[in-house]
Design a protein around this motif. Structure first.
Motif, PDB file in Angstrom:
ATOM      1  N   ALA A   1      69.584  24.593  24.036  1.00 55.50           N
ATOM      2  CA  ALA A   1      68.125  24.215  23.420  1.00 55.50           C
ATOM      3  C   ALA A   1      67.020  24.804  23.782  1.00 55.50           C
ATOM      4  N   LEU A   2      66.899  25.739  24.929  1.00 52.89           N
ATOM      5  CA  LEU A   2      65.705  26.340  25.529  1.00 52.89           C
ATOM      6  C   LEU A   2      65.059  27.345  24.599  1.00 52.89           C
ATOM      7  N   THR A   3      63.853  27.268  24.242  1.00 46.81           N
ATOM      8  CA  THR A   3      63.149  28.431  23.472  1.00 46.81           C
ATOM      9  C   THR A   3      62.289  28.912  24.406  1.00 46.81           C
ATOM     10  N   TRP A   4      61.950  29.969  23.918  1.00 49.60           N
ATOM     11  CA  TRP A   4      60.905  30.961  24.780  1.00 49.60           C
ATOM     12  C   TRP A   4      59.507  30.130  25.124  1.00 49.60           C
ATOM     13  N   GLU A   5      59.079  29.199  24.390  1.00 55.12           N
ATOM     14  CA  GLU A   5      57.852  28.324  24.661  1.00 55.12           C
ATOM     15  C   GLU A   5      58.205  27.530  25.873  1.00 55.12           C
ATOM     16  N   ASP A   6      59.225  27.237  26.116  1.00 48.57           N
ATOM     17  CA  ASP A   6      59.567  26.326  27.234  1.00 48.57           C
ATOM     18  C   ASP A   6      59.632  27.104  28.608  1.00 48.57           C
ATOM     19  N   ILE A   7      59.590  28.422  28.660  1.00 45.91           N
ATOM     20  CA  ILE A   7      59.443  29.341  29.773  1.00 45.91           C
ATOM     21  C   ILE A   7      57.975  29.778  29.989  1.00 45.91           C
ATOM     22  N   ASP A   8      57.329  29.172  31.143  1.00 43.74           N
ATOM     23  CA  ASP A   8      56.187  29.436  31.448  1.00 43.74           C
ATOM     24  C   ASP A   8      56.115  30.457  32.659  1.00 43.74           C
ATOM     25  N   THR A   9      56.047  31.863  32.399  1.00 43.24           N
ATOM     26  CA  THR A   9      56.040  32.832  33.323  1.00 43.24           C
ATOM     27  C   THR A   9      54.764  32.781  33.925  1.00 43.24           C
ATOM     28  N   ASP A  10      53.372  32.550  33.380  1.00 41.56           N
ATOM     29  CA  ASP A  10      52.117  32.643  34.404  1.00 41.56           C
ATOM     30  C   ASP A  10      52.499  31.626  35.629  1.00 41.56           C
ATOM     31  N   ASN A  11      52.944  30.380  35.263  1.00 42.33           N
ATOM     32  CA  ASN A  11      53.194  29.551  36.329  1.00 42.33           C
ATOM     33  C   ASN A  11      54.564  29.359  37.069  1.00 42.33           C
ATOM     34  N   ALA A  12      55.508  30.335  36.402  1.00 41.45           N
ATOM     35  CA  ALA A  12      56.743  30.168  36.876  1.00 41.45           C
ATOM     36  C   ALA A  12      57.779  29.026  36.869  1.00 41.45           C
ATOM     37  N   ILE A  13      57.629  28.581  35.607  1.00 49.16           N
ATOM     38  CA  ILE A  13      58.253  27.138  35.302  1.00 49.16           C
ATOM     39  C   ILE A  13      59.257  27.348  34.169  1.00 49.16           C
ATOM     40  N   ILE A  14      60.154  26.613  34.305  1.00 42.50           N
ATOM     41  CA  ILE A  14      60.984  26.290  33.053  1.00 42.50           C
ATOM     42  C   ILE A  14      60.839  24.763  32.599  1.00 42.50           C
ATOM     43  N   LYS A  15      60.450  24.425  31.575  1.00 40.23           N
ATOM     44  CA  LYS A  15      60.305  23.352  31.053  1.00 40.23           C
ATOM     45  C   LYS A  15      61.533  22.641  30.306  1.00 40.23           C
ATOM     46  N   VAL A  16      62.149  21.615  30.625  1.00 36.65           N
ATOM     47  CA  VAL A  16      63.269  20.936  30.267  1.00 36.65           C
ATOM     48  C   VAL A  16      63.014  19.857  29.446  1.00 36.65           C
ATOM     49  N   SER A  17      62.953  19.869  27.979  1.00 40.42           N
ATOM     50  CA  SER A  17      62.620  18.697  27.207  1.00 40.42           C
ATOM     51  C   SER A  17      63.401  18.423  26.000  1.00 40.42           C
TER      52      SER A  17
ATOM     53  N   LYS B   1      65.134   9.859  30.505  1.00 43.85           N
ATOM     54  CA  LYS B   1      63.707  10.328  30.993  1.00 43.85           C
ATOM     55  C   LYS B   1      63.549  11.238  32.137  1.00 43.85           C
ATOM     56  N   ASN B   2      64.544  11.047  33.116  1.00 44.31           N
ATOM     57  CA  ASN B   2      64.313  11.822  34.376  1.00 44.31           C
ATOM     58  C   ASN B   2      64.890  13.529  33.968  1.00 44.31           C
ATOM     59  N   SER B   3      65.398  13.274  32.975  1.00 45.60           N
ATOM     60  CA  SER B   3      65.985  14.692  32.404  1.00 45.60           C
ATOM     61  C   SER B   3      64.826  15.643  32.000  1.00 45.60           C
ATOM     62  N   ILE B   4      64.008  15.004  31.644  1.00 40.74           N
ATOM     63  CA  ILE B   4      62.826  15.842  31.047  1.00 40.74           C
ATOM     64  C   ILE B   4      62.242  16.118  32.400  1.00 40.74           C
TER      65      ILE B   4
ATOM     66  N   GLY C   1      71.282  33.355  29.806  1.00 38.41           N
ATOM     67  CA  GLY C   1      71.482  31.748  30.006  1.00 38.41           C
ATOM     68  C   GLY C   1      72.327  31.394  31.321  1.00 38.41           C
ATOM     69  N   VAL C   2      73.590  32.152  31.623  1.00 35.19           N
ATOM     70  CA  VAL C   2      74.168  31.930  32.817  1.00 35.19           C
ATOM     71  C   VAL C   2      73.378  32.027  34.053  1.00 35.19           C
ATOM     72  N   TYR C   3      72.681  33.156  33.881  1.00 36.32           N
ATOM     73  CA  TYR C   3      71.794  33.302  35.387  1.00 36.32           C
ATOM     74  C   TYR C   3      70.944  32.161  35.498  1.00 36.32           C
ATOM     75  N   ILE C   4      70.297  31.706  34.309  1.00 37.37           N
ATOM     76  CA  ILE C   4      69.234  30.739  34.352  1.00 37.37           C
ATOM     77  C   ILE C   4      69.962  29.424  34.833  1.00 37.37           C
ATOM     78  N   CYS C   5      71.354  29.113  34.490  1.00 39.81           N
ATOM     79  CA  CYS C   5      71.830  27.801  34.880  1.00 39.81           C
ATOM     80  C   CYS C   5      72.171  27.933  36.255  1.00 39.81           C
ATOM     81  N   LEU C   6      72.674  28.867  36.898  1.00 42.69           N
ATOM     82  CA  LEU C   6      72.758  29.263  38.253  1.00 42.69           C
ATOM     83  C   LEU C   6      71.489  29.201  39.099  1.00 42.69           C
ATOM     84  N   SER C   7      70.330  29.186  38.577  1.00 37.61           N
ATOM     85  CA  SER C   7      68.897  29.479  39.151  1.00 37.61           C
ATOM     86  C   SER C   7      68.467  28.313  38.913  1.00 37.61           C
ATOM     87  N   SER C   8      68.835  27.031  38.353  1.00 38.42           N
ATOM     88  CA  SER C   8      68.205  25.892  37.821  1.00 38.42           C
ATOM     89  C   SER C   8      68.835  24.554  37.762  1.00 38.42           C
TER      90      SER C   8
END
Length: 308
Positions: free
Chosen positions: A149-165, A191-194, A133-140
């Motif tokens: 609140a981040l779940t594994w379905e929010d992490i799209d490794t195929d497209n290399a994207i983290i979805k924040v919703s 709404k910009n935070s999504i 989690g700390v690594y993700i915050c430093l990277s994003s």
């Protein structure tokens, strides 16, 4: 004509009306300011004058409240007074409150480049879900409520994207002078935070093998159906920093560090603003775009070069 009411009576009616339009977390924040600051001072009054509000501001400054907090309290007071005046329960004359000039500039707390690299290297070698989690915050640049609140379905490794919703926060609920706290999972701040945040190569490399074996509905930090809440995670982070002999940096400093590294790398400000989920680019510019001494020297040199 409607019967005049005290501010305390108006608050009860305003709250019942407001809860139809705003998020539970927003109403909770308003009520906390009302209960702690406005009702003790103005609760029994049927008219509030500018001089009284100005005195209130100076008292709050003396008590050590920041100008931002006091301005937030005044925004809520104005909402209440407008609501009371509209329904003819209160007399309300608009007021113009003065604040002393703020001479000290707030310095942002960020990790140095070497400390950031040291921390990210350590996490790569000592993988745990909470360290991740700390690594993700430093990277994003994600906020603490967003990473909780981040779940594994929010992490799209195929497209290399983290979805924040979504975000997790513990809010105060004030009901009939009874206070309790409640953990809520909700949509983010604005709404910009999504947003969608691309992952860098190192983070993607860490996440790809894990993503294949985890339950998509589980929370990333716990790898479980139950999340961790921000105050618990903040405490874990504090201990991690202490064990690594790192500066005593607030968790939000990870977000500041991400943004600062982006600005240092000459990224365009609009993109940085979108990545952070700021409601407008002005917030990003005010927080992070401050020329350093080297940039100032370069500007002076260029100016004199043009004169030659």
């Amino acid at each position: 004509m409607n019967k005049q009411k005290t501010l305390a009576e108006v608050v009860t009616l305003w709250k019942a009306d407001k809860k139809q339009y705003v998020k539970k977390s927003s109403l909770s924040a308003y009520m906390l300011l009302i209960e702690n600051h406005l009702l003790p001072t103005f609760g029994e009054q049927k008219m509030i004058e500018e001089a009284q509000v100005q005195t209130f501001v100076f008292q709050k400054l003396e008590q050590g409240l920041s100008q931002k907090t006091i301005k937030d309290i005044l925004i809520v007071l104005k909402m209440l007074l407008k609501f009371g005046a509209k329904n003819k329960w209160l007399n309300h004359l608009p007021f113009d409150i003065q604040f002393p000039t703020e001479r000290e500039k707030q310095n942002l707390e960020v990790l140095s480049r070497s400390n950031q690299k040291k921390m990210m290297d350590y996490i790569q070698e000592h993988f745990t879900f909470r360290n991740l989690g700390v690594y993700i915050c430093l990277s994003s640049g994600m906020r603490i409520g967003e990473i909780c609140a981040l779940t594994w379905e929010d992490i799209d490794t195929d497209n290399a994207i983290i979805k924040v919703s979504k975000t997790i926060q513990r809010i105060y609920v004030v009901e009939e002078h009874l206070r309790k706290t409640e953990l809520i999972l909700d949509t983010p701040k604005t709404k910009n935070s999504i947003r969608e945040i691309p992952m860098n190569r190192e983070l993607l490399k860490m996440l790809k093998p894990v993503k294949k074996i985890v339950n998509p509905s589980f929370f990333v930090l716990t790898n479980d159906a139950k999340p961790t809440e921000p105050r618990t995670y903040r405490s874990y982070y504090k201990n991690l920093m202490k064990n690594l002999n790192m500066p005593d940096l607030k968790f939000h400093g990870l977000r500041h560090s991400f943004a600062t590294r982006c600005i240092e790398s000459k990224c365009d400000y609009k993109t940085v603003s979108v990545l952070l989920g700021h409601s407008n680019i002005t917030t990003t510019l005010n927080l992070y775009v401050h020329p350093n001494l080297e940039q100032k020297r370069k500007t002076i040199d260029q100016m004199f070069k043009g004169l030659r």
